[in-house]
Design a protein around this motif. Sequence first.
Motif, PDB file in Angstrom:
ATOM      1  N   LEU A  64       0.829  -1.195   0.000  1.00 51.81           N
ATOM      2  CA  LEU A  64       0.000   0.000   0.000  1.00 51.81           C
ATOM      3  C   LEU A  64       0.868   1.252   0.000  1.00 51.81           C
ATOM      4  CD1 LEU A  64      -2.214  -2.059   0.719  1.00 51.81           C
ATOM      5  CD2 LEU A  64      -3.090  -0.421   2.399  1.00 51.81           C
ATOM      6  N   GLY A  65       0.286   2.354  -0.444  1.00 52.95           N
ATOM      7  CA  GLY A  65       0.926   3.642  -0.325  1.00 52.95           C
ATOM      8  C   GLY A  65       0.589   4.276   1.009  1.00 52.95           C
ATOM      9  N   ALA A  66       0.972   5.546   1.187  1.00 57.52           N
ATOM     10  CA  ALA A  66       0.735   6.246   2.446  1.00 57.52           C
ATOM     11  C   ALA A  66       0.048   7.582   2.190  1.00 57.52           C
ATOM     12  CB  ALA A  66       2.044   6.469   3.196  1.00 57.52           C
ATOM     13  N   ASP A  67      -0.917   7.866   3.029  1.00 56.55           N
ATOM     14  CA  ASP A  67      -1.589   9.167   3.049  1.00 56.55           C
ATOM     15  C   ASP A  67      -1.106   9.890   4.302  1.00 56.55           C
ATOM     16  OD1 ASP A  67      -3.467  11.305   3.173  1.00 56.55           O
ATOM     17  OD2 ASP A  67      -4.812  10.048   4.364  1.00 56.55           O
ATOM     18  N   CYS A  68      -0.433  11.022   4.121  1.00 59.01           N
ATOM     19  CA  CYS A  68       0.184  11.741   5.237  1.00 59.01           C
ATOM     20  C   CYS A  68      -0.457  13.108   5.417  1.00 59.01           C
ATOM     21  CB  CYS A  68       1.680  11.915   4.992  1.00 59.01           C
ATOM     22  SG  CYS A  68       2.576  10.355   4.800  1.00 59.01           S
ATOM     23  N   VAL A  69      -0.454  13.594   6.666  1.00 64.65           N
ATOM     24  CA  VAL A  69      -1.002  14.914   6.950  1.00 64.65           C
ATOM     25  C   VAL A  69      -0.008  15.786   7.720  1.00 64.65           C
ATOM     26  CG1 VAL A  69      -3.405  14.179   6.857  1.00 64.65           C
ATOM     27  CG2 VAL A  69      -2.175  14.061   9.025  1.00 64.65           C
ATOM     28  N   SER A  70       1.260  15.374   7.706  1.00 64.89           N
ATOM     29  CA  SER A  70       2.308  16.189   8.342  1.00 64.89           C
ATOM     30  C   SER A  70       3.652  15.763   7.788  1.00 64.89           C
ATOM     31  CB  SER A  70       2.302  16.020   9.866  1.00 64.89           C
ATOM     32  OG  SER A  70       2.819  14.746  10.227  1.00 64.89           O
ATOM     33  N   GLY A  71       4.654  16.626   7.993  1.00 63.97           N
ATOM     34  CA  GLY A  71       6.003  16.256   7.603  1.00 63.97           C
ATOM     35  C   GLY A  71       6.509  15.067   8.392  1.00 63.97           C
ATOM     36  N   GLY A  72       6.129  15.019   9.682  1.00 63.24           N
ATOM     37  CA  GLY A  72       6.529  13.888  10.509  1.00 63.24           C
ATOM     38  C   GLY A  72       5.989  12.576   9.971  1.00 63.24           C
ATOM     39  N   GLU A  73       4.758  12.589   9.476  1.00 69.65           N
ATOM     40  CA  GLU A  73       4.191  11.373   8.893  1.00 69.65           C
ATOM     41  C   GLU A  73       4.876  11.008   7.583  1.00 69.65           C
ATOM     42  OE1 GLU A  73      -0.333  11.514  10.774  1.00 69.65           O
ATOM     43  OE2 GLU A  73      -0.069  11.465   8.598  1.00 69.65           O
ATOM     44  N   ILE A  74       5.251  12.015   6.804  1.00 72.49           N
ATOM     45  CA  ILE A  74       6.006  11.714   5.578  1.00 72.49           C
ATOM     46  C   ILE A  74       7.310  11.017   5.921  1.00 72.49           C
ATOM     47  CG2 ILE A  74       7.279  12.717   3.638  1.00 72.49           C
ATOM     48  CD1 ILE A  74       5.194  14.919   3.507  1.00 72.49           C
ATOM     49  N   GLN A  75       8.032  11.558   6.902  1.00 75.90           N
ATOM     50  CA  GLN A  75       9.316  10.960   7.276  1.00 75.90           C
ATOM     51  C   GLN A  75       9.119   9.566   7.849  1.00 75.90           C
ATOM     52  OE1 GLN A  75      12.426  12.548   6.604  1.00 75.90           O
ATOM     53  NE2 GLN A  75      12.882  10.356   6.840  1.00 75.90           N
TER      54      GLN A  75
END
Length: 384
Positions: A64-75
């Motif tokens: 699966l891919g990722a859905d992020c809502v912050s830079g911390g979640e991206i990292q």
Amino acid sequence: MKGNFPIEKFKTLQTPFYYYDVELLQRTLEVVKEEAGKYDYHVHYAVKANANPRILHIIAASGLGADCVSGGEIQASLDAGFPADKIVFAGVGKADWEINLGLDNDIFCFNVESAAELEVINELAAAKGKIAAVALRVNPEVDANTHAKITTGMKENKFGINLGQLNGVIDELVDMDHVKLIGLHFHIGSQITDMSSFQNLAIRCNEIQDDLEARGLTVENLNFGGGLGIDYYHPNHLPVAAFDNYFAVIHNLLQLRPGQKVHFEPGRSVVGQCGNLISKVLYVKRGETKNFAILDAGFTELIRPAMYDSYHRIENLTSEGEIEVYDVVGPICESSDVFGKDVELNTARRGDLIAFRSAGAYGEIMASQYNCRKLPQSYFSDTL
């Protein structure tokens, strides 16, 4: 019927803690991939539901891919192994450093929530000599028929671009050299169990696409966000959410244009049922009008009941005594630190282990250190 837990092992651990059923998580991921695969849909896990590193690694490994809502979640997603080209970045208040992180890693898409944000992304991308792929998050004015605090797709919500403003934002976008419109993004709310809400979303998406085509514009991607609910009342009987109905509803009503790709961002429905908060009874307080089961877990470990009036099935794992009625409460010095009132439990005694079911989403991830409490530990079924 109570859940099946390794109670003897639990007795050796310091409570409160989170316990994750890895087999159930993997089974859920298999269902997600199978049902989405019927229509060649792309699925990005909503990291905000649970960002436990082990959970993220398991989901990333599933493809699966990722859905992020912050830079911390991206990292965190990158660290867990999610490919950058499967990461989408939403959020109404993206800071410059967060946008730059996305640009530096060439993530798949920014889900843009305002004209002001679009201007900033264009400026930051220009400074790096890049072109940022963006999808416009549109408020479709579709009622999610869910709790007011988790409804997101109406014009009074802080998220997204209102329908009446969409054409104006597009007019601005076409004059920007460092953003490229690749899609539309929607997210109408969370814990949605009424499929008519998703039916209405698909119909509204068709209408919006018709309006865009009237001005000569077609987008490559349609992202319907997440929102699929789980059964908090019957976690044993319905451990996997209705992904079959969820994806089929969109497929049956959506009028796809040639070559268009469809994306989803489920979170709660992926991890909600696999997680449980395990606590211990500190005291049984018998009052004049109420009996209280006072636990060592509070809203610092599971804030959903205090914040959303949410229900979690509560089970006494170490008692087979007669059913009694308790207000189940925590130790936090706030009157709102109540998990449930008039809860039926097997007779509670000091030291009994209590399970809060269906706590895998918005449980551990929302834990706090209020009252100087420690954050809860987490354990997994395949390593305990």
